[in-house]
Design an enzyme around this catalytic site. Structure first.
Site, PDB file in Angstrom:
ATOM      1  N   ASP A  27       0.884  -1.349  -0.035  1.00  0.00           N
ATOM      2  CA  ASP A  27      -0.116   0.013  -0.037  1.00  0.00           C
ATOM      3  C   ASP A  27       0.991   1.378   0.176  1.00  0.00           C
ATOM      4  O   ASP A  27       2.054   1.153   0.386  1.00  0.00           O
ATOM      5  CB  ASP A  27      -0.916  -0.100   1.099  1.00  0.00           C
ATOM      6  CG  ASP A  27      -2.225   0.803   1.301  1.00  0.00           C
ATOM      7  OD1 ASP A  27      -2.472   1.334  -0.005  1.00  0.00           O
ATOM      8  OD2 ASP A  27      -2.728   1.180   2.116  1.00  0.00           O
TER       9      ASP A  27
ATOM     10  N   HIS B 222       1.932   3.186  -9.041  1.00  0.00           N
ATOM     11  CA  HIS B 222       1.825   2.055  -9.331  1.00  0.00           C
ATOM     12  C   HIS B 222       3.166   1.364 -10.137  1.00  0.00           C
ATOM     13  O   HIS B 222       3.336   0.253  -9.923  1.00  0.00           O
ATOM     14  CB  HIS B 222       0.594   1.653 -10.078  1.00  0.00           C
ATOM     15  CG  HIS B 222      -0.585   2.152  -9.149  1.00  0.00           C
ATOM     16  ND1 HIS B 222      -0.800   1.692  -7.823  1.00  0.00           N
ATOM     17  CD2 HIS B 222      -1.609   2.928  -9.671  1.00  0.00           C
ATOM     18  CE1 HIS B 222      -2.185   2.320  -7.495  1.00  0.00           C
ATOM     19  NE2 HIS B 222      -2.479   2.852  -8.329  1.00  0.00           N
TER      20      HIS B 222
ATOM     21  N   LEU C 131      10.786 -20.293  -5.196  1.00  0.00           N
ATOM     22  CA  LEU C 131       9.943 -19.366  -4.656  1.00  0.00           C
ATOM     23  C   LEU C 131       8.325 -19.561  -5.329  1.00  0.00           C
ATOM     24  O   LEU C 131       8.340 -19.450  -6.670  1.00  0.00           O
ATOM     25  CB  LEU C 131      10.226 -17.884  -4.903  1.00  0.00           C
ATOM     26  CG  LEU C 131       9.387 -16.905  -4.264  1.00  0.00           C
ATOM     27  CD1 LEU C 131       9.255 -17.001  -2.963  1.00  0.00           C
ATOM     28  CD2 LEU C 131       9.811 -15.580  -4.578  1.00  0.00           C
TER      29      LEU C 131
HETATM   30  C1  IPE Z   1      -5.417  -2.595  -0.137  1.00  0.00           C
HETATM   31  O1  IPE Z   1      -5.020  -1.375  -0.383  1.00  0.00           O
HETATM   32  C2  IPE Z   1      -5.373  -3.582  -1.503  1.00  0.00           C
HETATM   33  C3  IPE Z   1      -4.163  -3.616  -2.346  1.00  0.00           C
HETATM   34  C4  IPE Z   1      -2.962  -3.305  -1.715  1.00  0.00           C
HETATM   35  C5  IPE Z   1      -4.221  -4.172  -3.400  1.00  0.00           C
HETATM   36  P1  IPE Z   1      -6.091  -0.344  -0.324  1.00  0.00           P
HETATM   37  O2  IPE Z   1      -5.305   0.934  -0.548  1.00  0.00           O
HETATM   38  O3  IPE Z   1      -7.199  -0.539  -1.463  1.00  0.00           O
HETATM   39  O4  IPE Z   1      -6.911  -0.631   0.908  1.00  0.00           O
HETATM   40  P2  IPE Z   1      -7.921   0.145   1.715  1.00  0.00           P
HETATM   41  O5  IPE Z   1      -9.364   0.179   1.052  1.00  0.00           O
HETATM   42  O6  IPE Z   1      -7.324   1.770   2.053  1.00  0.00           O
HETATM   43  O7  IPE Z   1      -7.959  -0.394   3.098  1.00  0.00           O
HETATM   44  C1  IPE Z   2      -1.577   0.160  -3.380  1.00  0.00           C
HETATM   45  O1  IPE Z   2      -1.585   1.752  -3.224  1.00  0.00           O
HETATM   46  C2  IPE Z   2      -2.017  -0.380  -4.657  1.00  0.00           C
HETATM   47  C3  IPE Z   2      -3.227  -0.891  -5.053  1.00  0.00           C
HETATM   48  C4  IPE Z   2      -4.182  -0.870  -4.214  1.00  0.00           C
HETATM   49  C5  IPE Z   2      -3.676  -1.334  -6.257  1.00  0.00           C
HETATM   50  P1  IPE Z   2      -2.489   2.633  -3.540  1.00  0.00           P
HETATM   51  O2  IPE Z   2      -2.940   2.950  -4.770  1.00  0.00           O
HETATM   52  O3  IPE Z   2      -3.913   2.254  -2.278  1.00  0.00           O
HETATM   53  O4  IPE Z   2      -1.931   3.891  -2.765  1.00  0.00           O
HETATM   54  P2  IPE Z   2      -2.276   4.676  -1.681  1.00  0.00           P
HETATM   55  O5  IPE Z   2      -2.979   4.047  -0.405  1.00  0.00           O
HETATM   56  O6  IPE Z   2      -3.597   5.634  -2.314  1.00  0.00           O
HETATM   57  O7  IPE Z   2      -1.244   5.626  -1.334  1.00  0.00           O
HETATM   58 MG    MG Z   3      -4.004   2.416  -0.323  1.00  0.00          MG
END
Ligand code: IPE
Ligand code: IPE
Ligand code: MG
Length: 247
Positions: free
Chosen positions: A17, A34, A128
């Protein structure tokens, strides 16, 4: 326990995240976060091989992430497809077994095909296991397991009273894999966000403020060091564990 004899985690599960916030910090569109996130995946996979980790599970796209703006969702799909195409040969060369878990029926036919090809190319590899969760939700996983079991009951092949925890574990998308020993979430949030719910009943949790694109080999070492200093009691007392290790 001596420093050397401390167990290393066999299975590490990560919620990657913070990509969006990383991009924002650099005044870039979220998508660049990303893309940087994919680079971080490459580095972490490499380090897991060096550390002889058996399974790495990465949360790439949750069943709730469809709620994002459609432009971001389609860019994420493209990136996933591209990353698979570009990386699969290298993964195969490194003896990595790639598995994608989640409800794959929601993906475009071309992405589904790419997933199938990548999995079958690497399925007999013995290094792995890289387990990518895409359109995955822990609740979805339990539901699909229960449906599979219910069908056996309905067909008369299984007595409802014979349904066991092991049977449910074996029906989950992670069936053949050991349960995660260590769960890491980057990006500062301290929640599970519907990741491996059943499987993480006794997993050790590690949260870090580091944003996923900045998470590197050293950061992984730090999480593992925290893990190795914990006592996993599984309901027993510390004294019992001491007796068992002395015996
Ligand atoms: C969780 O991240 C899912 C992934 C990393 C793929 P999110 O950023 O979507 O999570 P929430 O919704 O804030 O909890
Ligand atoms: C996690 O990073 C990746 C996915 C959920 C695909 P985020 O896109 O949730 O990044 P933040 O949480 O907005 O910084
Ligand atoms: Mg996020």
């Amino acid at each position: 326990m001596t420093e050397e004899s401390r167990p290393v985690p066999q299975h590490i599960a990560i919620i990657m995240d913070g990509n969006g916030r990383w991009a924002k910090q650099q005044n870039m569109p979220r998508f660049m976060g990303h893309r940087a996130g994919v680079k971080a995946v490459e580095a972490i996979v490499k380090h897991c091989i060096e550390l002889d980790i058996k399974v790495l599970s990465l949360f790439a796209f949750s069943s709730e992430n469809w709620r994002r703006p459609s432009k971001e969702v389609s860019l994420l799909m493209e990136l996933f497809n591209l990353a698979l195409k570009q990386q699969v040969k290298r993964l195969h060369k490194n003896n990595i077994r790639l598995r994608i878990i989640g409800d794959l029926t929601k993906f475009s036919p071309s992405l589904q095909k790419q997933i199938q090809q990548s999995q079958s190319l690497t399925e007999n590899n013995t290094g792995l296991t890289l387990n990518i969760a895409a359109n995955y939700g822990g609740r979805w996983d339990v539901v699909q397991a229960v449906q599979a079991i219910a069908k056996k009951v309905k067909a008369g092949d299984l007595d409802a009273d014979a349904i066991s925890e092991q049977m449910i574990s074996d029906s989950l998308a992670t069936a053949i894999l050991p349960e995660p020993d260590l769960f890491i979430r980057t990006g500062g949030e301290q929640r599970v966000s519907n990741f491996l719910l059943w499987q993480m009943a006794y997993t050790e949790f590690f949260f870090t403020n580091t944003l996923w694109p900045d998470f590197d080999a050293m950061a992984l070492d730090e999480a593992i060091a925290s893990f190795t200093h914990r006592e996993r009691r599984f309901g027993q007392t510390s004294e019992q564990l001491q007796e068992q290790s002395d015996a």
